[in-house]
Enzyme design. Structure first.
Site, short mmCIF file in Angstrom:
data_model
loop_
_atom_site.label_atom_id
_atom_site.label_comp_id
_atom_site.label_asym_id
_atom_site.label_seq_id
_atom_site.Cartn_x
_atom_site.Cartn_y
_atom_site.Cartn_z
N GLY A 21 9.24 3.67 0.19
CA GLY A 21 9.73 4.88 -0.24
C GLY A 21 9.21 4.84 -1.90
N GLU A 22 10.18 5.74 -2.41
CA GLU A 22 10.03 6.06 -3.87
C GLU A 22 10.66 5.23 -4.64
OE1 GLU A 22 6.39 7.38 -3.73
OE2 GLU A 22 7.40 7.03 -5.82
N SER A 23 10.56 4.32 -5.45
CA SER A 23 11.42 3.32 -5.93
C SER A 23 12.28 4.13 -6.81
CB SER A 23 10.38 2.18 -6.64
OG SER A 23 9.28 2.60 -7.53
N CYS A 54 7.37 -3.06 -0.70
CA CYS A 54 6.87 -2.15 -1.62
C CYS A 54 7.98 -1.68 -2.73
CB CYS A 54 6.07 -0.86 -0.77
SG CYS A 54 5.07 0.01 -1.82
N ARG A 59 3.81 -1.57 -11.35
CA ARG A 59 4.11 -0.44 -10.53
C ARG A 59 2.81 -0.06 -10.17
NH1 ARG A 59 7.67 3.78 -11.77
NH2 ARG A 59 7.83 4.25 -9.35
N ILE A 62 -0.05 0.58 0.32
CA ILE A 62 0.19 2.24 -0.17
C ILE A 62 0.77 2.31 -1.54
CG2 ILE A 62 1.00 4.33 0.47
CD1 ILE A 62 1.33 3.41 3.47
N ARG A 63 -0.03 2.86 -2.45
CA ARG A 63 0.39 2.92 -3.90
C ARG A 63 1.32 1.55 -4.23
NH1 ARG A 63 1.17 7.78 -6.66
NH2 ARG A 63 3.38 7.15 -7.05
N HIS A 68 3.17 -3.20 3.48
CA HIS A 68 3.87 -2.59 4.49
C HIS A 68 4.01 -3.31 5.91
CE1 HIS A 68 5.56 0.69 2.20
NE2 HIS A 68 4.33 0.71 1.47
N GLU A 96 6.07 -3.21 8.16
CA GLU A 96 6.59 -2.21 9.18
C GLU A 96 5.36 -1.42 9.77
OE1 GLU A 96 6.96 -1.96 6.09
OE2 GLU A 96 7.20 0.13 5.33
#
Lengths: 298, 200
Positions: free
Chosen positions: B60-62, B89, B116, B144-145, B180, B182
């Site tokens: 998600g967004e950390s 992530c 990051r 992903i990023r 990821h 998942e």
């Protein structure tokens, strides 16, 4: 690990990026200062724009992709993902945004369409796209073109949630209404709504869109945001609703809190206190047919 | 399979923001493959941690997730949590002692320094087959990023490293991954985690 074995821009990476936004609020911003306010409030991403939709309405004329310098200054300011809008069908604006390095492109009806026949072939890009949709057929067509995220269109720049609600009903209710149909019946129904049959069959089998579905267009208060979440949105876009309110910092935080606690009226009550005036808003019924942004795109 | 362990097999997924449902599905599948009957449930408040053997911190967004961990009162509870943590992530950023960004208040449970968005923006996100210690053939990983770890303390075991940095570590009961699992449709890493925390 050999570099030539790396794969970029796959469907999985695009949809995966969209999944990371779930449960979040994406905020429209026009400069680095607003982007920092959004990030501080807990936004999962920002949408970099030349003007927010309410100001695009006021300004009139042709609304285009934002100046690359503006987008870059926003990218430099924040660590969260930065999205930006291109005109419907304007694949060169999209190429430019991809070159800039935005994390997601919104092919948006808020800008003046560049092509009244075709949307962008989004599968040809490495960067993922989000597209607006009013109903199931429109969502299916966009997903088929490669959209990794759908957002219900609502009516941008009005601060009036009624169209967002209408479009969410159309999509969620549309899927529920089809749940009992056989594959054969679905293929036939797909022709009626001009949807690619394969995407429709997959959607009904999953019981939801195969990509993340956000709500947009008219969300102006924490209650509006929670309403869209309870109706089944995976997250929300807030455009003019933050920076056209009287206290943007408080409104931004309150909307983020409401989205994270969308099923908890006690929290929504608390966060709705003392956050100033929401944007004034427009009754959509007073807008003429040609003033409705949602009718752009098909 | 020892079914007497199934009570201890409850796994929580931190459900504040991010790809929570994907993590739930992946753990359900891994649990089935191991013959576990335990419950996989979302964690939104400190009380939800009761009776869990493990906790996943999803992608998600950390920045967003770290703010919410504090706001919900979960920060102290997770720091005191006795089970294993599976951090992916954004989770890898949040669990580190040095998240590489002053805007993030991290849990500090694994001694490592994070960079990051180490590969760049979304257009630089990639899929690749990587070697992971303990797996007999490469793992198809989705970045992903993604962050990387650029330094790890003694006692943190690096189980995967690529050119740009460290992308998977183990530390006691905890695991942190820059990619990821998942999204990979391959539960081998989940199973390593479950086998370790449940002592299978």
């Amino acid at each position: 690990m050999k570099l030539e074995e790396l794969r970029y821009g796959t469907e999985l990476l695009k949809r995966g990026f969209a999944s990371m936004q779930k449960g979040g609020v994406i905020m429209d911003v026009v400069n680095a200062e607003q982007a920092l306010i959004a990030e501080e409030a807990g936004a999962v991403a920002v949408m970099a724009l030349e003007r927010v939709p309410a100001d695009i309405r006021k300004a009139g004329g042709v609304a285009r992709m934002a100046d690359p310098e503006r987008v870059l200054s926003i990218i430099d300011a924040v660590s969260i993902p930065v999205m930006a809008k291109v005109r419907i069908g304007h694949f060169v604006e999209a190429q430019v945004l991809q070159e800039i390095g935005v994390d997601m492109i919104d092919e948006s009806e808020v800008l003046t369409p560049a092509d009244e026949e075709y949307h962008i072939v989004k599968k040809e890009f490495t960067v993922p796209f989000v597209c607006g949709a009013r109903d199931l057929g429109e969502a299916m067509r966009r997903i088929n073109e490669g959209a990794a995220m759908i957002r219900t269109k609502g009516e941008a720049g009005t601060g009036n949630v009624v169209e967002a609600v209408r479009h969410m009903h159309a999509i969620m209710g549309g899927i529920r209404a089809l749940s009992g149909l056989s594959e054969q019946e679905l293929v036939s129904f797909a022709r009626e709504i001009e949807a690619p049959a394969e995407v429709l069959v997959e959607t009904v089998r999953l019981g939801r869109l195969p990509v993340v579905n956000f709500s947009a267009g008219g969300i102006a208060t924490p209650c509006d945001a929670a309403l869209m979440m309870q109706m089944g949105a995976d997250g929300v876009f807030v455009g003019s609703g933050i920076f056209h309110s009287s206290m943007p910092q408080k409104m931004a935080k309150a909307i983020v809190d409401a989205v994270h606690n969308f099923n908890d009226p006690a929290v929504i009550m608390e966060v709705s206190k003392g956050i100033g005036d929401p944007m004034r808003g427009i009754d959509v019924h007073t807008l003429k047919e040609d003033e409705l942004l949602q009718n752009r795109g098909w | 399979m020892n079914y007497s362990r199934t009570v201890a097999g409850n796994i929580g997924i931190l459900a504040l923001q991010g790809d929570v449902s994907e993590h739930i599905k992946a753990f359900e599948r891994a649990g089935q493959e191991l013959g576990l009957q335990g419950e996989i449930r979302p964690v939104k408040s400190p009380n939800d941690l009761t009776g869990l053997a493990g906790l996943a911190i999803p992608g998600g967004e950390s920045t967003t997730i770290s703010k919410l961990i504090i706001k919900t009162g979960l920060f102290e509870s997770i720091c005191r949590f006795k089970g294993g943590i599976f951090a992916t992530c954004a989770g890898m950023v949040i669990i580190a002692t040095d998240p590489g960004d002053p805007r993030i208040v991290s849990l500090g449970l694994i001694g490592m320094k994070i960079e990051r968005n180490a590969f760049g923006s979304q257009k630089d996100s990639f899929e690749a087959d990587i070697n992971v210690k303990g797996l007999d053939f490469p793992y198809h990983a989705i970045f992903i990023r993604a962050p990387v770890a650029i330094e790890c303390d003694n006692g943190v075991e690096v189980i995967s490293q690529i050119g740009r940095g460290i992308v998977a570590v183990r530390s006691g009961k905890h695991m942190a991954l820059a990619f990821h699992p998942e999204l990979s449709n391959d539960t081998r890493i989940h199973r390593i985690f479950l086998e370790n925390i449940l002592d299978l």
